[in-house]
Design a protein around this motif. Structure first.
Motif, short mmCIF file in Angstrom:
data_model
loop_
_atom_site.label_atom_id
_atom_site.label_comp_id
_atom_site.label_asym_id
_atom_site.label_seq_id
_atom_site.Cartn_x
_atom_site.Cartn_y
_atom_site.Cartn_z
N THR A 269 0.83 -1.21 0.00
CA THR A 269 0.00 0.00 0.00
C THR A 269 0.87 1.25 0.00
N LYS B 8 2.26 1.78 -3.43
CA LYS B 8 1.29 2.36 -4.35
C LYS B 8 1.22 3.88 -4.18
N TRP C 19 2.02 6.70 -7.01
CA TRP C 19 1.05 7.77 -7.29
C TRP C 19 1.69 9.14 -7.14
N THR D 86 5.81 -3.58 -10.94
CA THR D 86 4.83 -3.03 -10.00
C THR D 86 3.86 -2.07 -10.67
#
Length: 406
Positions: free
Chosen positions: A144, A147, A151, A170
């Motif tokens: 998480t 990610k 972003w 990924t």
């Protein structure tokens, strides 16, 4: 296009390992090209290695709170253990950003990104993320966090094609990745104790420089040296790396003690300790060895050896085969074993002229790896990041600074 970026660096490292040295080289190169650099370093009293290293390179820094990650196995307690530190860290980021007015953020560790999670979510300053290792993805919380890093990052710089492929696995697209191989880190030889080497012309020195841990394969190198020791009585093995009383160095202390107890090795294997005069060590060495047993992405020491015209022997793991052209400027073992390494050592010890020739080729290979363009490559990344859409729309960039392509 921004010609003189103002870069806020999230530099939460407590000591100087390859990750820290690699990023110091990158931001120093950017500073030399006109960028303004401000590093956010740990304010903890026990963190006393980074500030002197930055000062030695003329890099500015401010001390801010970093939550202590503790053991990686207990990382869930990072925020629970230090919520006040987390709040203070994000307030410091906001306050410093208002004064410094950064055009970019430079990051290289997901934990340091986590430290400023709120500020980075609210402030859409373009972020460049330097990847010196594979992403940490071994449980859902790390995944998480990763990610979020993807972003939030406008562009990734990786130090090998190997890391680039891991990054693409990924979900990062190739256009958002640039390969810039590590420049040889500058060291201050006066920061360490005097280096005593055997300068006899008939002595052949085999060198290891780095962390003395099991994953780094130092014990495999010693086993390989034991195999060829009787055949080459003039050979010496010099091992440079920290061995302290810290509990984390227990394995290294055991290894050193086992060598001291071995009559065949105790006079021929030298533990030099943590040294900075690496250039002199490599200049006196017949061959350098990096026997990492894990997927080592791009060891700095291989580049340092090249700079001193010393060929390297590496294992076929991670990004190391990208740095060494087997039989031309060094050797890549066919497997990660003492027997395979002994075969390569036997060649260099028995062929000093070939070792010298390959050492010269190793120096020339720095041009092939585009090390002379290191600073320009980094500046180009930051210029492109400034032109990218901060809302997350990506842009096209140079894929790599060395062939082959990712």
């Amino acid at each position: 296009m921004i010609d003189h970026p103002r870069i806020l660096v999230l530099f939460g490292g407590a000591t100087l390992f390859g990750q820290e040295r690699g990023n110091i080289e990158a931001i120093s190169a950017l500073r030399d090209k006109g960028a303004k650099i401000l590093c956010l370093i740990r304010q903890d009293e026990w963190s006393n290695h980074v500030a002197p290293a930055l000062s030695a390179r003329g890099l500015s820094y401010l001390k801010v709170p970093y939550v202590d990650p503790g053991s990686p196995r207990r990382w869930r307690s990072i925020l629970l253990r230090s919520p006040i530190q987390f709040i203070r860290a994000n307030f410091a980021f906001w306050r410093i950003s208002r004064a410094f007015r950064p055009t970019h953020v430079h990051a290289f560790n997901p934990v340091y990104v986590l430290n400023f999670l709120v500020s980075l979510s609210l402030h859409r300053i373009p972020m460049v993320y330097r990847m010196g290792d594979e992403p940490i993805l071994h449980n859902w919380i790390w995944r998480t966090l990763w990610k979020f890093v993807i972003w939030r990052t406008d562009h990734f710089v990786v130090n090998s094609q190997f890391v680039g492929r891991s990054l693409m696995a990924t979900g990062v697209i190739p256009d958002d990745i640039t390969v810039i191989y590590n420049a040889p880190p500058r060291r201050d030889p006066y920061l360490s104790t005097s280096l005593s080497l055997d300068d006899k012309p008939d002595v052949a020195i085999i060198t290891y420089v780095g962390q003395i841990t099991e994953l780094k394969g130092v014990h495999v190198l010693i086993d390989a040296f034991r195999i060829i020791a009787l055949e080459f009585p003039n050979a010496r093995l010099h091992i440079a790396g920290r061995i302290s009383q810290w509990i984390g160095d227990a394995w290294a202390r055991q290894l050193r003690d086992s060598v001291s107890a071995d009559e065949r090795l105790r006079e021929r294997v030298v533990f030099l300790g943590d040294i900075e005069d690496v250039a002199r060590l490599f200049s006196k060495s017949r061959v350098h060895v990096t026997p990492s047993l894990f997927n080592d992405p791009s060891p700095n020491v291989v580049m340092e050896a090249k700079q001193q015209r010393c060929p390297s022997i590496v294992f076929p793991n991670g990004g190391m085969p990208e740095l060494v052209d087997d039989g031309i400027d060094g050797a890549v073992c066919h497997e990660s074993t003492a027997q395979a390494l002994a075969t390569k050592l036997r060649y260099y010890l028995g062929n000093p002229e070939a070792a010298q020739c390959q050492g010269e080729a190793a120096y020339q290979s720095l041009t092939k790896l585009r090390i002379p363009q290191f600073a320009n490559n980094w500046l180009e990344v930051y210029r492109r990041a400034a032109d990218g859409d901060a809302s997350g729309v990506k842009y096209s960039s140079v894929k790599t600074s060395h062939e082959p392509q990712i």
